[in-house]
Scaffold this motif. Structure first.
Motif, PDB file in Angstrom:
ATOM      1  N   TYR A 202       0.869  -1.183   0.000  1.00  0.00           N
ATOM      2  CA  TYR A 202       0.000   0.000   0.000  1.00  0.00           C
ATOM      3  C   TYR A 202       0.895   1.219   0.000  1.00  0.00           C
ATOM      4  O   TYR A 202       1.853   1.287   0.760  1.00  0.00           O
ATOM      5  N   LEU A 203       0.561   2.196  -0.830  1.00  0.00           N
ATOM      6  CA  LEU A 203       1.300   3.455  -0.777  1.00  0.00           C
ATOM      7  C   LEU A 203       0.503   4.446   0.057  1.00  0.00           C
ATOM      8  O   LEU A 203      -0.684   4.660  -0.179  1.00  0.00           O
ATOM      9  N   LEU A 204       1.169   5.002   1.036  1.00  0.00           N
ATOM     10  CA  LEU A 204       0.536   5.989   1.908  1.00  0.00           C
ATOM     11  C   LEU A 204       1.200   7.326   1.619  1.00  0.00           C
ATOM     12  O   LEU A 204       2.374   7.520   1.910  1.00  0.00           O
ATOM     13  N   THR A 205       0.457   8.238   0.993  1.00  0.00           N
ATOM     14  CA  THR A 205       1.078   9.506   0.600  1.00  0.00           C
ATOM     15  C   THR A 205       0.181  10.690   0.929  1.00  0.00           C
ATOM     16  O   THR A 205      -0.984  10.538   1.263  1.00  0.00           O
ATOM     17  N   GLY A 206       0.763  11.858   0.805  1.00  0.00           N
ATOM     18  CA  GLY A 206       0.024  13.106   0.986  1.00  0.00           C
ATOM     19  C   GLY A 206      -0.063  13.540   2.425  1.00  0.00           C
ATOM     20  O   GLY A 206       0.411  12.867   3.341  1.00  0.00           O
ATOM     21  N   LYS A 207      -0.662  14.706   2.587  1.00  0.00           N
ATOM     22  CA  LYS A 207      -0.892  15.245   3.912  1.00  0.00           C
ATOM     23  C   LYS A 207      -2.306  15.762   3.985  1.00  0.00           C
ATOM     24  O   LYS A 207      -2.632  16.703   3.277  1.00  0.00           O
ATOM     25  N   PRO A 208      -3.210  15.209   4.746  1.00  0.00           N
ATOM     26  CA  PRO A 208      -3.054  14.017   5.573  1.00  0.00           C
ATOM     27  C   PRO A 208      -2.817  12.754   4.747  1.00  0.00           C
ATOM     28  O   PRO A 208      -3.176  12.717   3.579  1.00  0.00           O
ATOM     29  N   GLY A 209      -2.222  11.756   5.363  1.00  0.00           N
ATOM     30  CA  GLY A 209      -1.880  10.541   4.646  1.00  0.00           C
ATOM     31  C   GLY A 209      -3.098   9.731   4.234  1.00  0.00           C
ATOM     32  O   GLY A 209      -4.013   9.502   5.018  1.00  0.00           O
ATOM     33  N   ARG A 210      -3.091   9.354   2.967  1.00  0.00           N
ATOM     34  CA  ARG A 210      -4.153   8.491   2.456  1.00  0.00           C
ATOM     35  C   ARG A 210      -3.516   7.339   1.697  1.00  0.00           C
ATOM     36  O   ARG A 210      -2.421   7.468   1.188  1.00  0.00           O
ATOM     37  N   ILE A 211      -4.288   6.236   1.574  1.00  0.00           N
ATOM     38  CA  ILE A 211      -3.809   5.130   0.754  1.00  0.00           C
ATOM     39  C   ILE A 211      -4.111   5.490  -0.691  1.00  0.00           C
ATOM     40  O   ILE A 211      -5.276   5.621  -1.075  1.00  0.00           O
ATOM     41  N   THR A 212      -3.077   5.691  -1.485  1.00  0.00           N
ATOM     42  CA  THR A 212      -3.315   6.162  -2.848  1.00  0.00           C
ATOM     43  C   THR A 212      -3.142   5.053  -3.872  1.00  0.00           C
ATOM     44  O   THR A 212      -3.540   5.233  -5.028  1.00  0.00           O
ATOM     45  N   GLU A 213      -2.571   3.930  -3.476  1.00  0.00           N
ATOM     46  CA  GLU A 213      -2.308   2.903  -4.476  1.00  0.00           C
ATOM     47  C   GLU A 213      -2.115   1.549  -3.790  1.00  0.00           C
ATOM     48  O   GLU A 213      -1.610   1.488  -2.669  1.00  0.00           O
ATOM     49  N   GLU A 214      -2.538   0.519  -4.461  1.00  0.00           N
ATOM     50  CA  GLU A 214      -2.276  -0.817  -3.952  1.00  0.00           C
ATOM     51  C   GLU A 214      -1.586  -1.606  -5.061  1.00  0.00           C
ATOM     52  O   GLU A 214      -2.074  -1.653  -6.187  1.00  0.00           O
ATOM     53  N   ILE A 215      -0.452  -2.160  -4.751  1.00  0.00           N
ATOM     54  CA  ILE A 215       0.319  -2.878  -5.763  1.00  0.00           C
ATOM     55  C   ILE A 215       0.515  -4.323  -5.323  1.00  0.00           C
ATOM     56  O   ILE A 215       0.961  -4.587  -4.200  1.00  0.00           O
ATOM     57  N   VAL A 216       0.155  -5.235  -6.196  1.00  0.00           N
ATOM     58  CA  VAL A 216       0.333  -6.652  -5.877  1.00  0.00           C
ATOM     59  C   VAL A 216       1.639  -7.132  -6.502  1.00  0.00           C
ATOM     60  O   VAL A 216       1.881  -6.904  -7.682  1.00  0.00           O
ATOM     61  N   ILE A 217       2.471  -7.778  -5.699  1.00  0.00           N
ATOM     62  CA  ILE A 217       3.728  -8.315  -6.220  1.00  0.00           C
ATOM     63  C   ILE A 217       3.475  -9.771  -6.613  1.00  0.00           C
ATOM     64  O   ILE A 217       3.284 -10.626  -5.752  1.00  0.00           O
ATOM     65  N   ARG A 218       3.444 -10.032  -7.916  1.00  0.00           N
ATOM     66  CA  ARG A 218       3.078 -11.364  -8.388  1.00  0.00           C
ATOM     67  C   ARG A 218       4.286 -12.262  -8.574  1.00  0.00           C
ATOM     68  O   ARG A 218       4.431 -12.908  -9.595  1.00  0.00           O
ATOM     69  N   GLU A 219       5.115 -12.278  -7.630  1.00  0.00           N
ATOM     70  CA  GLU A 219       6.298 -13.133  -7.684  1.00  0.00           C
ATOM     71  C   GLU A 219       6.097 -14.206  -6.614  1.00  0.00           C
ATOM     72  O   GLU A 219       5.891 -13.884  -5.439  1.00  0.00           O
TER      73      GLU A 219
END
Lengths: 244, 255
Positions: A202-219
Motif C-alpha cells: 500500500y502506498l501511503l502519501t500526501g498530507k493528511p496521509g491516504r492510501i493512494t495505491e495498492e500494488i500486488v507483487i506477483r512473484e
C-alpha cells in the motif's frame, strides 16, 4: 486464520488530520507493506491498529471482532529492538507471555522451542548487549511472534541496520516467514525492501496521509535469490516511484 | 587483562599515598614537631584502638543498630514516596518542594529537638537517620522511574501490560543503578547521622563514647573512634557494592 481489516480510519492530532479514510486489509499468512515517506502517518496508523491510540473515526477489526483502541491483540515491533538490557534473551522473548499471566518457567519453555527456527540457538542465557544488532533484531522478532501468532505490525524493523546486515536479515526473514506464516503488516520507506518482502504494497502519501495505491507483487514465494536484479523487480520499482 | 592491570596500578598509587601520609604523620609526632596530646602518633592510635577494643565494639553495636534501623526505614519510605510521586503527578507537585526543604534543615540543629521530643533512647536517632537517608533514595528512584524509555513503555502497553507490570518490568529494573548509587550515599549518611545524634544525647554508641573521650582529652582514643567510624562506613559501602553486583548480573556480562 487471522484477518485484519482497517475500516475507514482517520486520526487527528491537535485538530489536524494525520491520516484520513484509511482502508486496508491483511489476509491470512500475508505480508503487506505500507510504503511512504517518513512523517507521513505510517506510525500513527500502527498506533491505531495496535490499540495504543483511538482513531477519531473508523474501526479496526481482527477476525471480525472490533478491537479499536484495545491494546493486547496484535503484536507490535518497533524500529529499535527494545530488548530489556537486564533480562536474558530467553526472558526477553518470554516477556509477552509473562505479561499475559503465564508462569516464567512455562513461558521460557515455550519460547525456547523457537530459538532454533529463528537462528538464535545458544543465545538463551545471553544478555542483549552481548549480541550483534542483527541478532538482537531476530530476538525482537521472536518476542513479537511469541506475543501473538496472528498478526504482527513491524515498524521499520531493519532500517537501523547497516546494508550488509540488512541484506542478511531479508534473506533470514523470508526464510523464517516461510515457515511460521505470520500475517504481517510492515512499515518501510525502503522501496526495494518493500518489493522484496511483500505480497502486496500500500502506498501511503500526501498530507493528511491516504492510501493512494495498492500494488500486488506477483512473484511466487519463496522468492528467487536474484529477484531484486530482475526486470520485473525494476518494473515494480518504476511503478512505485512514479506514484510517490 | 590490561584493564585489570591498570586497576591494580591505580590502587597501588592510592595505597602509596596513604602510607606516605602515615609515615609523615608518625615522624612529625615522634620528633615532637606536633605536640603528642594534640595529635597522637598513628602508633598511639592503633594502641588505643586495641586497648579500648571491647568498649568500642559494644558502642559500635548500638550505633550500627541505629544506623541499620534508620537506613531500612529511610529506604522503605524513600521507595514508597518515589513510587507514589511517579504514579500521581499531583503528589509530585505537592510534595517534591517540601522534600527538598527537609534537606536544607541542618541536622545538628534538629537533633536536640528530636531528643527533647522523643527522649534519649534510640527513637530520636532513628528518626534523624530516616530524615537524612530517605532523600537521596527518593530522588534517585524518582529520576530512574521518570527516565524509563518511552518506546519500551509503549511496547509493553501494546502487549496489554498494566501499570503495575510496566513498573515491574521496565521502571523498577531501569532505576536499580541509580538506586544503588544513592544507597551508597545513604549508608554513609546513616552512620554519620547516628554518631551526630548520639553526640547530642544518649547513653551508648560511638557518638556518646566520642564525647566522653574528648572530655577526658584522650585524643588517641578519639582518633581510634574516628577511624573506626570511617572503617564502618567503608565496609558498608563495599557491602552495597557487592549486593549491587549480585542484584545486577547483566552489568558484568562479557561481550
Amino acid at each position: 486464520m487471522s484477518e485484519l481489516i482497517v475500516e475507514d480510519v482517520s486520526f487527528a492530532y491537535e485538530k489536524e488530520n494525520i491520516i484520513e479514510d484509511i482502508q486496508i486489509e491483511l489476509h491470512d499468512h500475508e505480508l503487506v507493506s505500507l510504503l511512504g515517506a517518513s512523517g507521513g502517518g505510517k506510525t500513527t496508523l500502527f498506533h491505531v491498529i495496535s490499540g495504543l491510540a483511538k482513531p477519531g473515526k473508523g474501526r479496526v477489526l481482527l477476525d471480525g471482532k472490533d478491537i479499536t483502541g484495545q491494546p493486547g491483540h496484535v503484536s507490535y515491533m518497533l524500529q529499535k529492538d527494545l530488548l530489556l538490557p537486564y533480562r536474558t534473551i530467553e526472558d526477553n522473548v518470554a516477556l509477552p507471555m509473562e505479561i499475559k499471566g503465564m508462569k516464567k518457567k512455562e513461558a521460557r519453555k515455550r519460547a525456547g522451542e523457537f530459538f532454533k527456527e529463528f537462528g538464535l540457538e545458544g543465545t538463551q542465557k545471553k544478555y542483549p548487549r552481548q549480541l550483534s544488532g542483527g541478532m538482537r533484531q531476530r530476538a525482537a522478532l521472536l518476542r513479537t511472534y511469541m506475543f501473538s501468532k496472528n498478526v504482527a505490525l513491524l515498524d521499520e524493523p531493519f532500517s537501523a541496520l547497516d546494508t550488509l546486515t540488512k541484506h542478511d536479515m531479508h534473506e533470514w526473514y523470508l526464510k523464517v516467514m516461510d515457515k511460521i506464516k505470520m500475517s504481517t503488516l510492515f512499515i518501510t520507506h525502503d522501496i526495494e525492501e518493500a518489493i522484496l518482502l511483500s505480497d502486496r504494497i500500500y502506498l501511503l502519501t500526501g498530507k493528511p496521509g491516504r492510501i493512494t495505491e495498492e500494488i500486488v507483487i506477483r512473484e511466487p514465494k519463496p522468492r528467487r535469490k536474484d529477484f531484486n536484479l530482475t526486470r520485473e523487480f525494476l518494473e515494480y520499482k518504476k511503478r512505485i516511484l512514479a506514484k510517490l | 587483562m590490561t584493564k585489570k592491570l591498570q586497576n591494580i596500578t591505580s590502587k597501588a598509587w592510592s595505597l602509596a599515598a596513604v602510607i606516605a601520609i602515615l609515615i609523615i604523620w608518625q615522624i612529625a609526632s615522634s620528633t615532637g614537631l606536633v605536640l603528642e596530646f594534640m595529635l597522637p602518633a598513628p602508633t598511639a592510635v592503633v594502641k588505643a584502638f586495641f586497648e579500648d577494643f571491647p568498649a568500642l565494639m559494644t558502642n559500635a553495636r548500638v550505633t550500627l543498630l541505629e544506623a541499620f534501623a534508620g537506613l531500612l526505614l529511610g529506604v522503605a519510605i524513600g521507595f514508597i514516596m518515589a513510587v507514589l510521586m511517579d504514579r500521581f503527578r499531583h503528589l509530585y507537585q505537592a510534595f517534591y518542594p517540601l522534600i527538598v526543604l527537609t534537606q536544607t534543615i541542618p541536622t545538628v540543629a534538629i537533633a536536640p529537638l528530636l531528643v527533647l521530643w522523643f527522649g534519649y533512647e534510640m527513637m530520636p536517632k532513628i528518626i534523624l537517620i530516616v530524615i537524612v537517608t530517605f532523600f537521596p533514595v527518593t530522588v534517585s528512584l524518582l529520576e530512574g522511574f521518570r527516565s524509563a524509555d518511552q518506546d519500551t513503555i509503549q511496547l509493553l502497553r501494546s502487549m496489554g501490560a498494566s501499570q503495575v507490570q510496566i513498573f515491574r518490568y521496565v521502571k523498577f529494573p531501569g532505576a536499580l543503578n541509580r538506586f544503588f548509587s544513592s544507597l551508597r550515599i545513604a549508608v554513609s549518611y546513616a552512620v554519620v547521622g547516628a554518631v551526630i545524634s548520639e553526640w547530642l544525647g544518649g547513653f551508648e554508641g560511638l557518638g556518646v563514647y566520642m564525647t566522653r573521650v574528648k572530655q577526658a582529652f584522650a585524643f588517641d582514643k578519639m582518633f581510634a573512634v574516628i577511624f573506626l567510624i570511617s572503617a564502618i562506613s567503608l565496609i558498608l559501602m563495599w557491602l552495597v557494592d557487592r549486593i549491587q553486583k549480585w542484584c545486577m548480573p547483566w552489568e558484568k556480562a562479557e561481550k
